[in-house]
Motif scaffolding. Sequence first.
Motif, PDB file in Angstrom:
ATOM      1  N   GLN A 508       0.832  -1.211   0.000  1.00 34.97           N
ATOM      2  CA  GLN A 508       0.000   0.000   0.000  1.00 34.97           C
ATOM      3  C   GLN A 508       0.861   1.252   0.000  1.00 34.97           C
ATOM      4  OE1 GLN A 508      -3.290   0.741   0.622  1.00 34.97           O
ATOM      5  NE2 GLN A 508      -4.010  -1.360   0.604  1.00 34.97           N
ATOM      6  N   LEU A 530      -5.031  -6.081  -7.085  1.00 33.75           N
ATOM      7  CA  LEU A 530      -5.906  -5.008  -7.539  1.00 33.75           C
ATOM      8  C   LEU A 530      -5.808  -3.757  -6.670  1.00 33.75           C
ATOM      9  CD1 LEU A 530      -7.001  -7.624  -8.900  1.00 33.75           C
ATOM     10  CD2 LEU A 530      -9.144  -6.410  -9.111  1.00 33.75           C
ATOM     11  N   VAL A 531      -4.798  -3.742  -5.819  1.00 30.89           N
ATOM     12  CA  VAL A 531      -4.556  -2.559  -5.002  1.00 30.89           C
ATOM     13  C   VAL A 531      -4.280  -1.363  -5.919  1.00 30.89           C
ATOM     14  CG1 VAL A 531      -2.998  -1.528  -3.336  1.00 30.89           C
ATOM     15  CG2 VAL A 531      -3.557  -3.937  -3.173  1.00 30.89           C
ATOM     16  N   GLY A 532      -4.974  -0.283  -5.687  1.00 29.28           N
ATOM     17  CA  GLY A 532      -4.659   0.932  -6.425  1.00 29.28           C
ATOM     18  C   GLY A 532      -5.285   1.039  -7.802  1.00 29.28           C
ATOM     19  N   LYS A 534      -8.113   1.871  -8.636  1.00 32.65           N
ATOM     20  CA  LYS A 534      -9.004   3.024  -8.743  1.00 32.65           C
ATOM     21  C   LYS A 534      -8.308   4.232  -9.364  1.00 32.65           C
ATOM     22  CE  LYS A 534     -12.401   4.747  -5.947  1.00 32.65           C
ATOM     23  NZ  LYS A 534     -12.848   5.206  -4.647  1.00 32.65           N
ATOM     24  N   ARG A 535      -7.017   4.321  -9.068  1.00 31.14           N
ATOM     25  CA  ARG A 535      -6.286   5.481  -9.558  1.00 31.14           C
ATOM     26  C   ARG A 535      -5.955   5.404 -11.043  1.00 31.14           C
ATOM     27  NH1 ARG A 535      -2.479   6.783  -4.623  1.00 31.14           N
ATOM     28  NH2 ARG A 535      -2.941   4.898  -3.503  1.00 31.14           N
ATOM     29  N   TYR A 567     -11.672  -8.802  -7.270  1.00 33.79           N
ATOM     30  CA  TYR A 567     -11.657  -7.611  -6.437  1.00 33.79           C
ATOM     31  C   TYR A 567     -12.092  -7.955  -5.006  1.00 33.79           C
ATOM     32  CZ  TYR A 567     -12.434  -2.854  -4.869  1.00 33.79           C
ATOM     33  OH  TYR A 567     -12.371  -1.682  -4.172  1.00 33.79           O
ATOM     34  N   VAL A 571     -10.400  -7.155  -1.495  1.00 35.90           N
ATOM     35  CA  VAL A 571     -11.169  -6.329  -0.568  1.00 35.90           C
ATOM     36  C   VAL A 571     -12.294  -7.175   0.013  1.00 35.90           C
ATOM     37  CG1 VAL A 571     -12.315  -4.108  -0.301  1.00 35.90           C
ATOM     38  CG2 VAL A 571     -10.691  -4.440  -2.142  1.00 35.90           C
ATOM     39  N   LEU A 575     -16.530  -2.472   4.385  1.00 36.25           N
ATOM     40  CA  LEU A 575     -16.577  -1.616   5.571  1.00 36.25           C
ATOM     41  C   LEU A 575     -17.555  -0.481   5.329  1.00 36.25           C
ATOM     42  CD1 LEU A 575     -12.776  -1.350   6.094  1.00 36.25           C
ATOM     43  CD2 LEU A 575     -14.355  -2.627   7.506  1.00 36.25           C
ATOM     44  N   VAL A 580     -14.483   4.004   7.957  1.00 34.01           N
ATOM     45  CA  VAL A 580     -13.194   4.184   7.299  1.00 34.01           C
ATOM     46  C   VAL A 580     -12.750   5.626   7.401  1.00 34.01           C
ATOM     47  CG1 VAL A 580     -11.976   4.049   5.119  1.00 34.01           C
ATOM     48  CG2 VAL A 580     -13.655   2.313   5.694  1.00 34.01           C
TER      49      VAL A 580
ATOM     50  N   CYS B 565      -8.862  -1.786   8.217  1.00 32.80           N
ATOM     51  CA  CYS B 565      -9.174  -0.507   7.590  1.00 32.80           C
ATOM     52  C   CYS B 565      -8.034  -0.045   6.700  1.00 32.80           C
ATOM     53  CB  CYS B 565      -9.423   0.560   8.659  1.00 32.80           C
ATOM     54  SG  CYS B 565     -10.961   0.277   9.507  1.00 32.80           S
ATOM     55  N   LEU B 566      -6.832  -0.181   7.212  1.00 36.15           N
ATOM     56  CA  LEU B 566      -5.661   0.264   6.483  1.00 36.15           C
ATOM     57  C   LEU B 566      -5.559  -0.464   5.148  1.00 36.15           C
ATOM     58  CD1 LEU B 566      -3.584   2.287   7.629  1.00 36.15           C
ATOM     59  CD2 LEU B 566      -2.022   0.352   7.794  1.00 36.15           C
ATOM     60  N   GLN B 567      -5.838  -1.763   5.202  1.00 36.69           N
ATOM     61  CA  GLN B 567      -5.724  -2.543   3.961  1.00 36.69           C
ATOM     62  C   GLN B 567      -6.852  -2.231   2.999  1.00 36.69           C
ATOM     63  OE1 GLN B 567      -4.874  -6.634   3.611  1.00 36.69           O
ATOM     64  NE2 GLN B 567      -3.523  -6.669   5.377  1.00 36.69           N
ATOM     65  N   MET B 568      -8.037  -2.031   3.531  1.00 36.11           N
ATOM     66  CA  MET B 568      -9.183  -1.802   2.661  1.00 36.11           C
ATOM     67  C   MET B 568      -9.123  -0.418   2.029  1.00 36.11           C
ATOM     68  SD  MET B 568     -10.541  -4.609   2.747  1.00 36.11           S
ATOM     69  CE  MET B 568      -9.183  -5.520   3.406  1.00 36.11           C
ATOM     70  N   GLU B 569      -8.548   0.488   2.766  1.00 34.67           N
ATOM     71  CA  GLU B 569      -8.571   1.879   2.360  1.00 34.67           C
ATOM     72  C   GLU B 569      -7.961   2.079   0.970  1.00 34.67           C
ATOM     73  OE1 GLU B 569      -6.888   6.089   4.105  1.00 34.67           O
ATOM     74  OE2 GLU B 569      -5.936   4.188   4.569  1.00 34.67           O
ATOM     75  N   GLY B 570      -6.858   1.443   0.750  1.00 39.23           N
ATOM     76  CA  GLY B 570      -6.170   1.655  -0.513  1.00 39.23           C
ATOM     77  C   GLY B 570      -6.946   1.145  -1.701  1.00 39.23           C
ATOM     78  N   VAL B 571      -7.796   0.174  -1.472  1.00 41.99           N
ATOM     79  CA  VAL B 571      -8.466  -0.434  -2.609  1.00 41.99           C
ATOM     80  C   VAL B 571      -9.898   0.020  -2.785  1.00 41.99           C
ATOM     81  CG1 VAL B 571      -7.321  -2.492  -3.329  1.00 41.99           C
ATOM     82  CG2 VAL B 571      -8.299  -2.422  -1.067  1.00 41.99           C
ATOM     83  N   SER B 572     -10.568   0.298  -1.664  1.00 39.90           N
ATOM     84  CA  SER B 572     -11.988   0.574  -1.817  1.00 39.90           C
ATOM     85  C   SER B 572     -12.217   2.042  -2.139  1.00 39.90           C
ATOM     86  CB  SER B 572     -12.743   0.202  -0.540  1.00 39.90           C
ATOM     87  OG  SER B 572     -12.231   0.949   0.533  1.00 39.90           O
TER      88      SER B 572
END
Lengths: 584, 572
Positions: A508, A530-532, A534-535, A567, A571, A575, A580, B565-572
């Motif tokens: 991350q 699939l991290v990132g 969105k950008r 995805y 994820v 949440l 968040v 939260c930290l892990q989800m934050e980057g992706v969601s």
Amino acid sequence: MMEKEGWIVPYLKENAKLFTIVVILGLLTAFSAAFLMFTSGFLISKAATRPENLLLIYVPIVAVRTFGILRAVSRYSEKLLSHHVILKILSEMRSRLYRTIEPRILKEGAGMKTGNLLGVMAEDIEYLQDVYVKTVFPSIIGVLLYAGAIGMLGSFSWPFAGIMALYGFVLVILFPIISLLMTRQTITKLKSRRSSQYSSLTDGIVGMGDWVFSGQQKTFLQRFEAEDLVICKEEHRRSTFVSYRNFMAQCVVGVIVCAMLIWTGNQSMEGDVARTLIAAFVLIVFPLTEAFLPLSDAISELPGYEDSINRLNELSVAPPSTINDDEENSGWSKSGISCIQVGYQSKDGQQILHGINLDLPQGTKLAILGPSGSGKTTLLKIFQGIYSPSEGSLTRNGIEHVGKETQSPSVSVLNQQPYLFDTSVLNNIRLGKPSATDEEVYEAAKTVHLHDFILSLPEGYQTSMQEAGMRFSGGERQRVALARLLLQDTSIVLLDEPTVGLDPETEQALVSTIFQVLEKKTIVWATHHLVGMKRMDHIVFMDEGRIAMEGKHEELLKTSDRYRKLYELDVPFQLKKESVSRIG
Amino acid sequence: MGKILFLLPNVKKVLLFLMLFTVLQGVATIMQAKWLAEVVTRLFEGEQIKQLSFIISIFLTAFITRHLIKLVLSKTIDHYAAQVASSLKKDALEKCFALGPRYAGKFGTGNLVTLFIDGAKQFRLYVALFLPKLAGMLVVPPLVLIYIWTLDRTSAIILLLTLPILIGFLALLGLAAKKKADKQWSTHRILSNHFVDSLRGLETLKYLGLSRKHARSIKEVSEKYRKSTMGTLRVAFLSSFALDFFTMLGIATVAVFLGLRLVEGEITLMPALTILILAPEIFLPVRELGNDYHATLNGQEAGRKLLEMIHTPDFQQEKAIVPQWSAQDKLAFHYLTVNHEGQEKNSLHRVSFSVKGKKKIGIVGESGSGKTTLIDVLGGFLEGDEGSIEINGEVMTHLKKTEWQKQLYYMPQHPHLFHDTLANNIRFYQPDASMEAVERAVEAAGLKEVVALLPNGLNEKIGEGGRELSGGQAKRVALARAFLEERSILLLDEPTAQLDVETEYEIKKKILPLFKDKLVFMATHRLHWMMEMDFILMLEKGEIVESGTHQELMARRGSYYHMVCLQMEGVS
């Protein structure tokens, strides 16, 4: 031109002068040792005749001292000079190996993907220097000494010199040849046994956990022991051969001494040789034969070098592909990549990419997803200019590239395992732009959030990587590479799965830094997570060399079941938005 | 030097034998010199060669006897050295296996293999060279000196004086060379490494567009290396120069003195010649020892390492009954602490938890928080330094128990594939498993398509040197092993890290059925697994900071929640 000449002979020719001096010094050493004994024998025999005039033995006294000192001095100079020559050759060989390998690296089918194999070759060269010290020099010196000694003896009596030549032949030629033949067999056998032992032991140690859990470690240990026993026997056979050969050689020396005694005895009876020379002639036999005895071992070292030489020769046979080095000079304005119907066929005829169409204007962020083997890496190499597309056309920075392989200076790469060199941290970062000032390096390090970490090292930026390497985690290594990339400052950046092997938190953090610092550049990112996503401006999903699906993150999430499933794995927990935001 | 030699089995006996035979060899050397001198002297005095044939033949006998003894000596010591080296190697390897992969990992596989194969070979060479030369040095010079003393005291005194000077200079110059080498060591290391380093990093240089220019730097650095090496060698070679110089000077001085006294008539030719022939023999052992000294340093070091490994203390011997794991059995950790020398990272600190029956336990936490260490303790590769482990009331310090390890299947982050056929790799734990059973396991692990693509199917050789399998395929092979083996406890360390998401998804589907009716411990960063866990241990800096089910921990909003939260934050 040198390519075909191998790795030993050209250097002999090139350094002929120095080699000659080394050989002369070697001969001088052996001759001084021999004549020390010769003159000593003569001196005391002459003294035993109790000459009235002491001056008669003054010359031999001086000679004895001179030879004694000369031997030590010439041996010292010989050793120094021979090492000087060898190190000179080593440095030439290194440059040559480097020049041979450099153009081929990263090329398909270069057969040297791993840094390890390259390391092996570097050691091969190091090993080859022994050829000179252990085999070439002693052999030449031994043979010349043999010829010289026989020649001198010939000036007294040619028939006797002939007999001695025969005995000497046994020591200088026959034994070495027999040894060579004998050891060649055993060495080949031993080598294959030992290399199989290497791999089975490595296999065993890496798989130790499995051996232990399966409760079969005894089986492995027994197998290893049995293998070891066979090698031991083979080695024993070899050392036994050497012991017997040495004994036989000494017997020949004994015979030579007796022959010498008989000849000098008879000669002095007939008055052809002065009786004061009997001791001299007998005593000179020992230091001379002592110089001949190591020849057998020197020659039998030869088969040991074969592997190294073969490995290096193999490398030289294939001519390095020529690459034209026309640098692209293009303005920033046109920078970007576009592919039209790009396909790529590997050298063995496998179609790796099919009809890839992509248009990336300056500043685009593209992600390439897909399982390993889907063609992601090949596509990146085409973008970079290392491979040239076999079909279709590639335009990079407004210039079309057809049919030529040119590594583009406007593209930089962040790959899975950036190499950290054994120099200071500062120099490692500076590699991105060798002319960068210290301040520029600090600035780059600050940008990638590495500055404070580096300052915490024992010697800050001057800490050597060897020392610091242990403290650099995977994420920090990538940051060093990223800092290099910043200094390199190219318009296009390719990311080849730089986050593989990092834990999610580190991944991350690294990904956010990357996108933060490379904001204005064109980025192509091959990734397995699939991290990132969105950008990204555009996501391409590769499968078996084709683009299976493409679009933006939101679009794919809506339209593709497959994408959504993947995805969800990245994820897993939905949440609630407010929780968040409260944490973030 | 040579301290470790005296730790070897039977070394005193062997040394005694060597000394005895060296004495015999010394006597033969003296006899040979004496008779050679006699023949030469009598020829000098004008005797017919024919009258001397008897003395010549006994000279030859003495000469050959001397070398025959040398032959016996070298065969004996070769045999002994080979025996000692291979038994040392065997013991060390056994110990290494007894201490387990965690211990082996400290050295690195490459280093271990090099130590066991090359190191043991160098050690053997060291023993074979050093012992006879030690015996030679202890026996020959005194013996020869005593004999020379009986012939001529002056010569004996000259030689006796030369010997300590020789040894003194040897030590002095050796020390100077070492000092100089030490001083240059770090620059020297960088220079000598530069080339290998450049080749290994060539890919990176190429990416940076620097590879072509770097050729020049290779040349420059090689030249620097040459200069710095020559600087060291100039000093290092001085010690062998001193050896040569004083040996030759000693012999020359003896010869000159003998000559002068022969003229005066104070000595006769025969003893003078004997002394001249014997003089080099005094220095020979010292010179040989000096020449071989550097050659044997590596062997000495390797021997020390092997012995150290053998003497590493084993896990504590404990008698504890470990049951065949069932729903009633209970495992508990009580304040278990594992310290890694000088390393805060990866240690465990007062870890307590308990599990009953066949639960699924997830172990989470940041890198370096101790997850893998905990897995290693559970696998029986590590011993607790403080605290205890308890199974059904029996207290122990480690789980290195055959009964425990036999019912456990461990799937590491990178499963190892042996150099063998695919089928044999799958039935590694059960070499006599039938082909049908293997095929069932292949099916269950989702390896069927892979097998179909291999030209030799299940008989395809894989592993090092065989067909290369991808990370995902290797995981599936390990999975097939687990399916075939049906053990009741499962240890998983990052089973799906480093895979692309799609493969991860496929493999997860295959792993889940394996969990049924098993006690499972899984350390991972990938949080999607947590939904399948009955209980989660959250580690932070070696301590369990939170434990409970996923829902409980999420509701608690503590460390676990924060990490999610930290892990989800980057992706969601």
